[in-house]
Design a protein around this motif. Sequence first.
Motif: not given
Length: 532
Positions: A37-43, A183-188, A281-286, A345-350
Amino acid sequence: MHGSTGFRLERARDVGCVALVLMLAGCAAPATAPRTGWRPPPAAPTSTAQIIVAEVDGEVVTREEWQRALALDRAMSALAGQSAPTPEASLQRLVNERLVLREARAAGLAATPDQATARLRALLRRWNKDEASFDAALAREGVPQSDALDAIRRLLVVEAYLARLGSEADAQQWMAERRRRAKVGLYASFSAPPTPSVLAAALPTPPATPLVLASAGQATASPTPALAPQPVVDERTPPPAPMAPPENPAPDFTLLDLDGQPVRLSQFRGQVVVLNFWASWCPACRAEARDFGDFAQRYRGRGLVVVGVNLREDAATARAFAEANGMDYPLLRDADGAVSRMYGVVGIPTTIFIDATGGMRARHVGVLNADQLADYIAPLLADLLPTEQPAPDFTLPREDGRMVSLRDYRGRQPVVLLFYRSAGCGSCQQQLRAMQTEYDRFRARGAEVLAIAVQGVTQASVVRQLGQLEFPVLADESHAVSEAFGVFNRLGDNLAAPAVFIIDAKGRIIWSHIGRDANDYPAPSDILSRVP
Protein backbone atom coordinates in the motif's frame (compact mmCIF):
# COMPACT_ATOMS: atom_id res chain seq x y z
CA MET A 1 6.79 13.74 33.40
CA HIS A 2 10.50 14.04 32.67
CA GLY A 3 11.62 11.05 34.71
CA SER A 4 15.01 10.58 36.32
CA THR A 5 16.96 8.99 33.46
CA GLY A 6 19.82 10.44 31.44
CA PHE A 7 17.34 11.87 28.94
CA ARG A 8 16.52 15.03 30.86
CA LEU A 9 17.37 17.94 28.60
CA GLU A 10 19.09 19.84 31.42
CA ARG A 11 21.58 16.97 31.68
CA ALA A 12 22.16 16.67 27.93
CA ARG A 13 25.33 18.12 26.48
CA ASP A 14 23.88 18.79 23.04
CA VAL A 15 22.21 21.92 21.81
CA GLY A 16 18.99 23.16 23.36
CA CYS A 17 15.76 21.66 22.19
CA VAL A 18 17.35 19.35 19.61
CA ALA A 19 19.69 17.54 22.00
CA LEU A 20 17.83 14.37 22.73
CA VAL A 21 17.07 13.11 19.27
CA LEU A 22 20.44 14.16 17.88
CA MET A 23 21.99 11.91 20.50
CA LEU A 24 20.13 9.00 18.90
CA ALA A 25 20.92 9.86 15.28
CA GLY A 26 23.80 7.41 15.26
CA CYS A 27 21.37 4.57 15.92
CA ALA A 28 19.89 4.84 12.45
CA ALA A 29 19.57 1.70 10.37
CA PRO A 30 19.12 1.41 6.63
CA ALA A 31 15.87 1.95 4.87
CA THR A 32 13.77 -1.12 4.28
CA ALA A 33 11.33 -2.23 1.63
CA PRO A 34 7.87 -0.67 1.72
CA ARG A 35 4.87 -2.35 3.18
CA THR A 36 1.86 -3.11 1.02
CA GLY A 37 0.00 0.00 0.00
CA TRP A 38 2.99 2.34 0.10
CA ARG A 39 2.97 5.04 -2.55
CA PRO A 40 5.84 7.31 -3.60
CA PRO A 41 5.67 11.02 -2.80
CA PRO A 42 3.98 13.26 -5.36
CA ALA A 43 6.13 14.14 -8.35
CA ALA A 44 7.16 17.58 -9.58
CA PRO A 45 6.31 19.76 -6.57
CA THR A 46 5.79 23.38 -7.45
CA SER A 47 6.59 25.15 -4.17
CA THR A 48 9.23 24.92 -1.49
CA ALA A 49 6.62 23.77 1.02
CA GLN A 50 5.78 20.79 -1.21
CA ILE A 51 9.35 19.67 -1.89
CA ILE A 52 9.91 16.43 0.00
CA VAL A 53 13.36 15.84 1.51
CA ALA A 54 12.60 12.66 3.48
CA GLU A 55 9.87 10.13 4.07
CA VAL A 56 9.22 7.93 7.09
CA ASP A 57 6.76 5.12 6.41
CA GLY A 58 4.80 7.36 4.06
CA GLU A 59 4.91 10.43 6.33
CA VAL A 60 6.84 13.18 4.57
CA VAL A 61 9.33 15.78 5.76
CA THR A 62 9.21 18.86 3.54
CA ARG A 63 12.06 21.16 2.67
CA GLU A 64 10.27 24.04 4.39
CA GLU A 65 10.04 22.05 7.63
CA TRP A 66 13.70 21.07 7.36
CA GLN A 67 14.78 24.67 6.72
CA ARG A 68 12.84 25.83 9.78
CA ALA A 69 14.53 23.13 11.86
CA LEU A 70 17.96 24.17 10.57
CA ALA A 71 17.31 27.80 11.45
CA LEU A 72 16.14 26.86 14.94
CA ASP A 73 19.18 24.62 15.43
CA ARG A 74 21.47 27.52 14.53
CA ALA A 75 19.69 29.88 16.90
CA MET A 76 19.73 27.48 19.85
CA SER A 77 23.34 26.50 19.15
CA ALA A 78 24.37 30.15 19.29
CA LEU A 79 22.62 30.58 22.64
CA ALA A 80 24.29 27.46 24.03
CA GLY A 81 27.71 28.47 22.70
CA GLN A 82 28.04 25.29 20.65
CA SER A 83 28.50 24.39 17.00
CA ALA A 84 25.28 23.95 15.06
CA PRO A 85 24.42 20.45 13.81
CA THR A 86 25.07 19.72 10.16
CA PRO A 87 22.11 19.83 7.75
CA GLU A 88 22.21 16.03 7.53
CA ALA A 89 22.15 15.68 11.33
CA SER A 90 19.15 18.01 11.51
CA LEU A 91 17.29 15.97 8.91
CA GLN A 92 18.12 12.73 10.70
CA ARG A 93 16.79 14.31 13.89
CA LEU A 94 13.48 15.03 12.17
CA VAL A 95 13.30 11.43 10.94
CA ASN A 96 13.99 10.05 14.43
CA GLU A 97 11.53 12.49 15.94
CA ARG A 98 8.80 11.18 13.62
CA LEU A 99 9.43 7.62 14.78
CA VAL A 100 9.33 8.48 18.49
CA LEU A 101 6.35 10.84 18.32
CA ARG A 102 4.27 8.20 16.56
CA GLU A 103 4.73 5.85 19.52
CA ALA A 104 4.48 8.60 22.13
CA ARG A 105 1.19 9.94 20.85
CA ALA A 106 -0.24 6.44 20.62
CA ALA A 107 0.66 6.14 24.31
CA GLY A 108 -1.28 9.33 25.04
CA LEU A 109 1.72 11.52 25.89
CA ALA A 110 1.53 15.28 25.34
CA ALA A 111 3.13 18.49 26.58
CA THR A 112 1.45 21.83 27.28
CA PRO A 113 2.60 25.31 26.23
CA ASP A 114 3.24 26.14 29.90
CA GLN A 115 5.57 23.15 30.24
CA ALA A 116 7.46 24.22 27.11
CA THR A 117 7.83 27.76 28.46
CA ALA A 118 9.13 26.44 31.78
CA ARG A 119 11.71 24.28 29.99
CA LEU A 120 12.83 27.22 27.86
CA ARG A 121 13.38 29.38 30.95
CA ALA A 122 15.38 26.58 32.57
CA LEU A 123 17.57 26.38 29.48
CA LEU A 124 18.17 30.12 29.41
CA ARG A 125 19.20 30.06 33.08
CA ARG A 126 21.61 27.22 32.37
CA TRP A 127 23.14 29.18 29.49
CA ASN A 128 23.18 32.47 31.46
CA LYS A 129 20.96 34.08 28.84
CA ASP A 130 17.88 36.22 29.22
CA GLU A 131 14.72 36.32 27.13
CA ALA A 132 16.00 39.32 25.17
CA SER A 133 19.01 37.23 24.05
CA PHE A 134 16.65 34.43 23.08
CA ASP A 135 14.47 36.78 21.03
CA ALA A 136 17.54 38.26 19.33
CA ALA A 137 18.92 34.81 18.41
CA LEU A 138 15.60 33.81 16.89
CA ALA A 139 15.31 37.10 15.01
CA ARG A 140 18.76 36.65 13.43
CA GLU A 141 17.63 33.33 11.98
CA GLY A 142 14.09 34.46 11.16
CA VAL A 143 12.53 31.93 13.54
CA PRO A 144 9.17 32.75 15.17
CA GLN A 145 9.06 32.14 18.92
CA SER A 146 6.10 29.83 18.34
CA ASP A 147 8.34 27.49 16.29
CA ALA A 148 10.82 27.26 19.15
CA LEU A 149 8.13 26.52 21.73
CA ASP A 150 6.50 23.93 19.46
CA ALA A 151 9.88 22.21 19.05
CA ILE A 152 10.37 22.15 22.82
CA ARG A 153 6.91 20.66 23.29
CA ARG A 154 7.78 17.88 20.87
CA LEU A 155 11.05 17.30 22.66
CA LEU A 156 9.29 17.00 26.00
CA VAL A 157 7.04 14.32 24.55
CA VAL A 158 10.02 12.47 23.06
CA GLU A 159 11.89 12.76 26.34
CA ALA A 160 8.97 11.40 28.33
CA TYR A 161 8.52 8.42 26.03
CA LEU A 162 12.21 7.49 25.96
CA ALA A 163 12.38 7.78 29.74
CA ARG A 164 9.89 4.91 29.89
CA LEU A 165 12.29 2.65 28.03
CA GLY A 166 14.93 2.64 30.75
CA SER A 167 18.59 3.45 30.20
CA GLU A 168 20.24 5.36 27.38
CA ALA A 169 21.44 2.05 25.93
CA ASP A 170 17.85 0.75 25.96
CA ALA A 171 16.66 3.86 24.11
CA GLN A 172 19.42 3.56 21.53
CA GLN A 173 18.58 -0.09 20.95
CA TRP A 174 14.90 0.81 20.58
CA MET A 175 15.72 3.53 18.05
CA ALA A 176 18.01 1.26 16.05
CA GLU A 177 15.27 -1.36 15.84
CA ARG A 178 12.67 1.22 14.78
CA ARG A 179 15.00 2.54 12.08
CA ARG A 180 15.67 -0.99 10.90
CA ARG A 181 11.96 -1.68 10.51
CA ALA A 182 10.99 1.71 9.09
CA LYS A 183 11.01 2.62 5.43
CA VAL A 184 13.16 5.74 5.35
CA GLY A 185 13.95 7.55 2.12
CA LEU A 186 16.27 10.57 2.08
CA TYR A 187 15.76 12.76 -0.96
CA ALA A 188 17.99 15.70 -0.04
CA SER A 189 21.64 15.39 -1.07
CA PHE A 190 24.60 15.39 1.30
CA SER A 191 28.21 14.83 0.42
CA ALA A 192 31.52 14.48 2.18
CA PRO A 193 34.79 15.77 0.67
CA PRO A 194 36.73 13.06 -1.18
CA THR A 195 39.56 12.75 1.33
CA PRO A 196 40.94 9.45 2.64
CA SER A 197 39.81 9.95 6.24
CA VAL A 198 36.35 11.38 5.65
CA LEU A 199 34.48 8.27 6.77
CA ALA A 200 36.82 7.19 9.55
CA ALA A 201 34.53 8.29 12.35
CA ALA A 202 31.31 7.23 10.67
CA LEU A 203 32.02 3.66 9.66
CA PRO A 204 32.95 0.64 11.78
CA THR A 205 36.24 -1.18 11.67
CA PRO A 206 36.00 -3.96 9.07
CA PRO A 207 35.60 -7.44 10.56
CA ALA A 208 38.54 -9.83 10.55
CA THR A 209 36.46 -12.25 8.46
CA PRO A 210 34.50 -10.80 5.53
CA LEU A 211 30.76 -10.93 6.05
CA VAL A 212 28.91 -13.52 3.99
CA LEU A 213 25.15 -13.34 3.78
CA ALA A 214 23.07 -16.43 3.19
CA SER A 215 20.36 -16.45 0.57
CA ALA A 216 16.73 -16.25 1.63
CA GLY A 217 15.70 -19.31 3.59
CA GLN A 218 19.24 -20.26 4.61
CA ALA A 219 20.43 -20.12 8.18
CA THR A 220 22.58 -17.12 9.03
CA ALA A 221 23.65 -17.93 12.57
CA SER A 222 27.11 -19.16 11.61
CA PRO A 223 28.08 -17.56 8.31
CA THR A 224 30.95 -19.18 6.50
CA PRO A 225 33.09 -17.17 4.11
CA ALA A 226 32.32 -18.13 0.53
CA LEU A 227 35.01 -18.45 -2.09
CA ALA A 228 34.85 -15.51 -4.46
CA PRO A 229 35.14 -16.28 -8.17
CA GLN A 230 38.81 -16.19 -9.13
CA PRO A 231 39.86 -13.94 -12.02
CA VAL A 232 41.30 -15.55 -15.12
CA VAL A 233 44.84 -14.26 -15.61
CA ASP A 234 46.75 -14.52 -18.83
CA GLU A 235 49.96 -16.37 -17.94
CA ARG A 236 51.90 -13.96 -20.12
CA THR A 237 50.79 -11.05 -17.92
CA PRO A 238 52.93 -10.52 -14.81
CA PRO A 239 50.96 -10.43 -11.54
CA PRO A 240 50.18 -6.92 -10.26
CA ALA A 241 52.45 -5.44 -7.64
CA PRO A 242 50.98 -5.53 -4.12
CA MET A 243 49.24 -2.32 -3.11
CA ALA A 244 49.90 -0.42 0.08
CA PRO A 245 47.10 -0.85 2.63
CA PRO A 246 44.43 1.86 2.37
CA GLU A 247 44.12 4.60 4.97
CA ASN A 248 40.42 4.04 5.57
CA PRO A 249 39.61 0.50 4.41
CA ALA A 250 36.16 -0.32 3.09
CA PRO A 251 34.69 -3.23 5.09
CA ASP A 252 34.86 -6.34 2.94
CA PHE A 253 31.76 -8.44 2.36
CA THR A 254 30.31 -11.10 0.11
CA LEU A 255 26.75 -10.86 -1.20
CA LEU A 256 24.82 -12.87 -3.75
CA ASP A 257 24.13 -11.27 -7.11
CA LEU A 258 20.77 -11.49 -8.87
CA ASP A 259 21.71 -14.91 -10.26
CA GLY A 260 22.56 -16.24 -6.80
CA GLN A 261 26.33 -16.16 -7.34
CA PRO A 262 28.61 -14.85 -4.56
CA VAL A 263 30.43 -11.60 -5.28
CA ARG A 264 33.07 -10.25 -2.92
CA LEU A 265 33.89 -6.55 -2.73
CA SER A 266 37.64 -7.17 -2.51
CA GLN A 267 37.66 -8.92 -5.88
CA PHE A 268 37.43 -5.43 -7.41
CA ARG A 269 40.64 -4.29 -5.67
CA GLY A 270 42.80 -2.37 -8.12
CA GLN A 271 39.78 -0.55 -9.57
CA VAL A 272 37.84 2.47 -8.38
CA VAL A 273 34.52 1.20 -6.97
CA VAL A 274 31.31 3.25 -6.88
CA LEU A 275 29.18 1.42 -4.29
CA ASN A 276 25.54 2.48 -4.59
CA PHE A 277 22.83 1.42 -2.10
CA TRP A 278 19.36 1.52 -3.67
CA ALA A 279 15.87 0.02 -3.91
CA SER A 280 13.26 0.15 -6.65
CA TRP A 281 10.63 1.68 -4.33
CA CYS A 282 12.81 4.72 -3.58
CA PRO A 283 11.87 7.75 -5.75
CA ALA A 284 15.36 9.25 -5.52
CA CYS A 285 16.89 5.92 -6.58
CA ARG A 286 14.59 5.86 -9.57
CA ALA A 287 15.65 9.40 -10.45
CA GLU A 288 19.35 8.50 -10.62
CA ALA A 289 19.13 4.95 -12.02
CA ARG A 290 19.63 5.77 -15.70
CA ASP A 291 22.54 8.09 -14.93
CA PHE A 292 24.24 5.27 -13.05
CA GLY A 293 23.65 2.89 -15.95
CA ASP A 294 25.07 5.35 -18.48
CA PHE A 295 27.98 6.18 -16.17
CA ALA A 296 28.90 2.51 -15.71
CA GLN A 297 28.86 1.96 -19.47
CA ARG A 298 30.94 5.07 -20.14
CA TYR A 299 33.71 4.12 -17.71
CA ARG A 300 33.78 0.39 -18.37
CA GLY A 301 37.34 -0.72 -19.03
CA ARG A 302 38.81 2.47 -17.56
CA GLY A 303 39.70 1.11 -14.13
CA LEU A 304 36.28 1.74 -12.58
CA VAL A 305 33.32 -0.45 -11.67
CA VAL A 306 29.88 0.44 -10.35
CA VAL A 307 28.49 -2.03 -7.81
CA GLY A 308 24.83 -1.72 -6.86
CA VAL A 309 23.58 -3.03 -3.51
CA ASN A 310 19.83 -3.57 -3.45
CA LEU A 311 18.12 -3.36 -0.08
CA ARG A 312 15.68 -6.08 0.95
CA GLU A 313 14.02 -6.77 -2.39
CA ASP A 314 13.72 -10.08 -4.17
CA ALA A 315 15.86 -10.81 -7.20
CA ALA A 316 12.96 -10.61 -9.67
CA THR A 317 11.95 -7.12 -8.52
CA ALA A 318 15.52 -5.85 -8.58
CA ARG A 319 16.19 -7.40 -12.00
CA ALA A 320 13.07 -5.92 -13.60
CA PHE A 321 13.98 -2.45 -12.36
CA ALA A 322 17.62 -2.80 -13.45
CA GLU A 323 16.73 -3.97 -16.95
CA ALA A 324 14.23 -1.13 -17.38
CA ASN A 325 16.90 1.42 -16.44
CA GLY A 326 19.99 0.06 -18.19
CA MET A 327 21.79 -0.87 -14.95
CA ASP A 328 24.26 -3.25 -16.60
CA TYR A 329 26.77 -3.67 -13.78
CA PRO A 330 27.16 -5.98 -10.75
CA LEU A 331 23.96 -5.89 -8.68
CA LEU A 332 24.00 -7.52 -5.26
CA ARG A 333 21.20 -8.24 -2.77
CA ASP A 334 21.54 -7.08 0.83
CA ALA A 335 18.69 -9.33 1.93
CA ASP A 336 18.72 -8.47 5.63
CA GLY A 337 20.40 -5.05 5.54
CA ALA A 338 23.58 -6.24 7.27
CA VAL A 339 25.98 -4.69 4.74
CA SER A 340 23.99 -1.45 4.74
CA ARG A 341 24.34 -1.28 8.51
CA MET A 342 28.04 -2.07 8.19
CA TYR A 343 28.42 1.00 5.96
CA GLY A 344 26.30 3.27 8.14
CA VAL A 345 23.57 3.69 5.52
CA VAL A 346 20.73 5.62 7.16
CA GLY A 347 18.69 6.38 4.05
CA ILE A 348 18.82 5.69 0.36
CA PRO A 349 20.21 6.35 -2.11
CA THR A 350 23.66 6.41 -0.51
CA THR A 351 26.84 6.11 -2.56
CA ILE A 352 30.33 5.29 -1.24
CA PHE A 353 33.39 6.02 -3.40
CA ILE A 354 36.25 3.56 -2.88
CA ASP A 355 39.71 4.03 -4.38
CA ALA A 356 41.83 1.38 -6.08
CA THR A 357 43.55 0.42 -2.82
CA GLY A 358 40.20 -0.32 -1.16
CA GLY A 359 40.06 2.91 0.85
CA MET A 360 36.82 4.86 1.29
CA ARG A 361 37.26 8.38 -0.04
CA ALA A 362 33.79 9.97 -0.09
CA ARG A 363 30.15 9.41 0.78
CA HIS A 364 27.09 10.99 -0.83
CA VAL A 365 23.51 10.72 0.44
CA GLY A 366 20.83 11.57 -2.11
CA VAL A 367 20.51 11.73 -5.87
CA LEU A 368 23.62 11.87 -8.07
CA ASN A 369 23.67 12.82 -11.73
CA ALA A 370 26.30 12.01 -14.35
CA ASP A 371 28.26 15.25 -13.86
CA GLN A 372 28.42 14.81 -10.09
CA LEU A 373 29.58 11.22 -10.48
CA ALA A 374 32.36 12.35 -12.82
CA ASP A 375 33.46 14.99 -10.30
CA TYR A 376 33.67 12.43 -7.51
CA ILE A 377 35.68 9.84 -9.42
CA ALA A 378 38.09 12.20 -11.24
CA PRO A 379 40.66 12.38 -8.40
CA LEU A 380 40.34 8.64 -7.74
CA LEU A 381 41.07 7.77 -11.37
CA ALA A 382 43.92 10.27 -11.38
CA ASP A 383 45.44 8.46 -8.39
CA LEU A 384 45.09 5.19 -10.27
CA LEU A 385 46.72 6.31 -13.51
CA PRO A 386 50.33 6.95 -12.43
CA THR A 387 50.91 3.32 -11.35
CA GLU A 388 52.04 2.07 -14.77
CA GLN A 389 48.48 1.31 -15.76
CA PRO A 390 47.75 1.21 -19.50
CA ALA A 391 46.86 4.68 -20.71
CA PRO A 392 43.26 5.08 -21.91
CA ASP A 393 43.27 4.91 -25.69
CA PHE A 394 41.66 7.68 -27.70
CA THR A 395 41.29 9.16 -31.16
CA LEU A 396 40.90 12.93 -31.51
CA PRO A 397 41.05 15.47 -34.35
CA ARG A 398 44.10 17.71 -34.43
CA GLU A 399 44.14 21.36 -35.44
CA ASP A 400 44.06 20.59 -39.18
CA GLY A 401 41.25 18.05 -38.88
CA ARG A 402 43.40 14.93 -39.24
CA MET A 403 42.73 12.22 -36.66
CA VAL A 404 45.36 11.21 -34.11
CA SER A 405 45.15 7.96 -32.12
CA LEU A 406 47.27 7.20 -29.09
CA ARG A 407 47.60 3.59 -30.22
CA ASP A 408 49.53 4.77 -33.29
CA TYR A 409 52.52 5.52 -31.05
CA ARG A 410 52.48 2.20 -29.21
CA GLY A 411 55.61 0.19 -29.93
CA ARG A 412 57.21 3.20 -31.62
CA GLN A 413 57.89 6.04 -29.19
CA PRO A 414 56.90 7.60 -25.86
CA VAL A 415 54.28 10.34 -25.77
CA VAL A 416 53.98 13.42 -23.57
CA LEU A 417 50.31 14.40 -23.16
CA LEU A 418 49.96 18.03 -22.14
CA PHE A 419 46.45 19.03 -21.03
CA TYR A 420 45.95 22.78 -21.05
CA ARG A 421 42.85 24.77 -20.16
CA SER A 422 41.81 26.98 -23.07
CA ALA A 423 42.93 29.26 -25.87
CA GLY A 424 42.37 32.29 -23.64
CA CYS A 425 44.47 31.03 -20.72
CA GLY A 426 47.66 33.11 -20.39
CA SER A 427 49.59 30.61 -18.26
CA CYS A 428 48.60 27.87 -20.72
CA GLN A 429 50.05 29.85 -23.63
CA GLN A 430 53.27 30.35 -21.67
CA GLN A 431 53.54 26.61 -20.97
CA LEU A 432 52.87 25.71 -24.61
CA ARG A 433 55.53 28.15 -25.83
CA ALA A 434 57.98 26.80 -23.24
CA MET A 435 57.32 23.26 -24.48
CA GLN A 436 57.88 24.46 -28.06
CA THR A 437 61.25 25.90 -27.04
CA GLU A 438 62.28 22.44 -25.80
CA TYR A 439 60.50 20.48 -28.54
CA ASP A 440 63.69 19.55 -30.40
CA ARG A 441 65.08 18.02 -27.20
CA PHE A 442 61.90 15.95 -26.76
CA ARG A 443 62.20 14.72 -30.34
CA ALA A 444 65.86 13.90 -29.75
CA ARG A 445 64.66 11.59 -26.98
CA GLY A 446 62.30 9.99 -29.49
CA ALA A 447 59.19 11.42 -27.79
CA GLU A 448 56.16 13.13 -29.30
CA VAL A 449 54.27 15.93 -27.55
CA LEU A 450 50.48 16.08 -27.87
CA ALA A 451 48.63 19.11 -26.47
CA ILE A 452 44.95 18.57 -25.56
CA ALA A 453 42.19 20.88 -24.38
CA VAL A 454 38.40 20.85 -24.09
CA GLN A 455 37.90 22.79 -27.31
CA GLY A 456 36.90 22.51 -30.95
CA VAL A 457 39.19 22.15 -33.94
CA THR A 458 38.98 25.88 -34.69
CA GLN A 459 40.26 26.81 -31.23
CA ALA A 460 43.01 24.19 -31.54
CA SER A 461 44.12 25.78 -34.80
CA VAL A 462 44.19 29.24 -33.21
CA VAL A 463 46.30 27.98 -30.30
CA ARG A 464 48.82 26.32 -32.62
CA GLN A 465 49.16 29.44 -34.76
CA LEU A 466 49.47 31.84 -31.81
CA GLY A 467 52.17 29.75 -30.19
CA GLN A 468 53.86 28.84 -33.48
CA LEU A 469 53.76 25.27 -32.22
CA GLU A 470 55.20 22.39 -34.20
CA PHE A 471 53.59 19.60 -32.18
CA PRO A 472 49.95 18.52 -32.69
CA VAL A 473 47.17 20.32 -30.80
CA LEU A 474 44.14 18.05 -30.27
CA ALA A 475 40.49 18.98 -29.78
CA ASP A 476 38.71 17.12 -26.95
CA GLU A 477 35.41 18.91 -27.51
CA SER A 478 33.29 16.24 -25.77
CA HIS A 479 35.82 16.17 -22.85
CA ALA A 480 35.74 12.35 -22.95
CA VAL A 481 39.54 12.07 -23.01
CA SER A 482 39.95 14.62 -20.22
CA GLU A 483 37.50 12.58 -18.14
CA ALA A 484 39.29 9.31 -18.94
CA PHE A 485 42.54 10.79 -17.61
CA GLY A 486 40.79 12.22 -14.54
CA VAL A 487 41.50 15.89 -15.24
CA PHE A 488 38.13 17.23 -16.40
CA ASN A 489 36.43 19.86 -14.20
CA ARG A 490 38.86 19.37 -11.32
CA LEU A 491 38.93 23.13 -10.85
CA GLY A 492 35.15 23.44 -11.16
CA ASP A 493 35.04 25.25 -14.50
CA ASN A 494 34.22 22.48 -17.01
CA LEU A 495 37.75 22.61 -18.42
CA ALA A 496 40.68 20.26 -18.13
CA ALA A 497 43.04 20.96 -15.25
CA PRO A 498 46.63 21.65 -16.31
CA ALA A 499 48.25 18.21 -16.43
CA VAL A 500 51.07 16.20 -17.97
CA PHE A 501 51.16 12.44 -18.55
CA ILE A 502 54.22 10.60 -19.86
CA ILE A 503 53.30 7.39 -21.68
CA ASP A 504 56.04 4.95 -22.59
CA ALA A 505 56.31 3.02 -25.85
CA LYS A 506 54.37 0.14 -24.26
CA GLY A 507 51.38 2.43 -23.75
CA ARG A 508 51.78 2.70 -19.96
CA ILE A 509 51.55 5.87 -17.91
CA ILE A 510 54.90 6.10 -16.14
CA TRP A 511 54.64 9.62 -14.70
CA SER A 512 52.00 12.29 -14.27
CA HIS A 513 51.44 15.72 -12.82
CA ILE A 514 47.96 17.19 -12.29
CA GLY A 515 47.89 20.86 -11.41
CA ARG A 516 46.19 22.13 -8.27
CA ASP A 517 45.37 25.47 -9.89
CA ALA A 518 45.34 27.12 -13.31
CA ASN A 519 49.05 28.00 -13.17
CA ASP A 520 50.41 24.69 -11.85
CA TYR A 521 52.52 23.33 -14.72
CA PRO A 522 55.85 21.52 -14.31
CA ALA A 523 58.89 22.97 -16.06
CA PRO A 524 59.62 21.46 -19.50
CA SER A 525 63.08 20.45 -18.28
CA ASP A 526 61.49 18.48 -15.44
CA ILE A 527 59.16 16.73 -17.88
CA LEU A 528 62.05 15.98 -20.24
CA SER A 529 64.11 14.43 -17.46
CA ARG A 530 61.38 11.83 -16.92
CA VAL A 531 61.02 10.75 -20.55
CA PRO A 532 62.52 7.24 -20.94
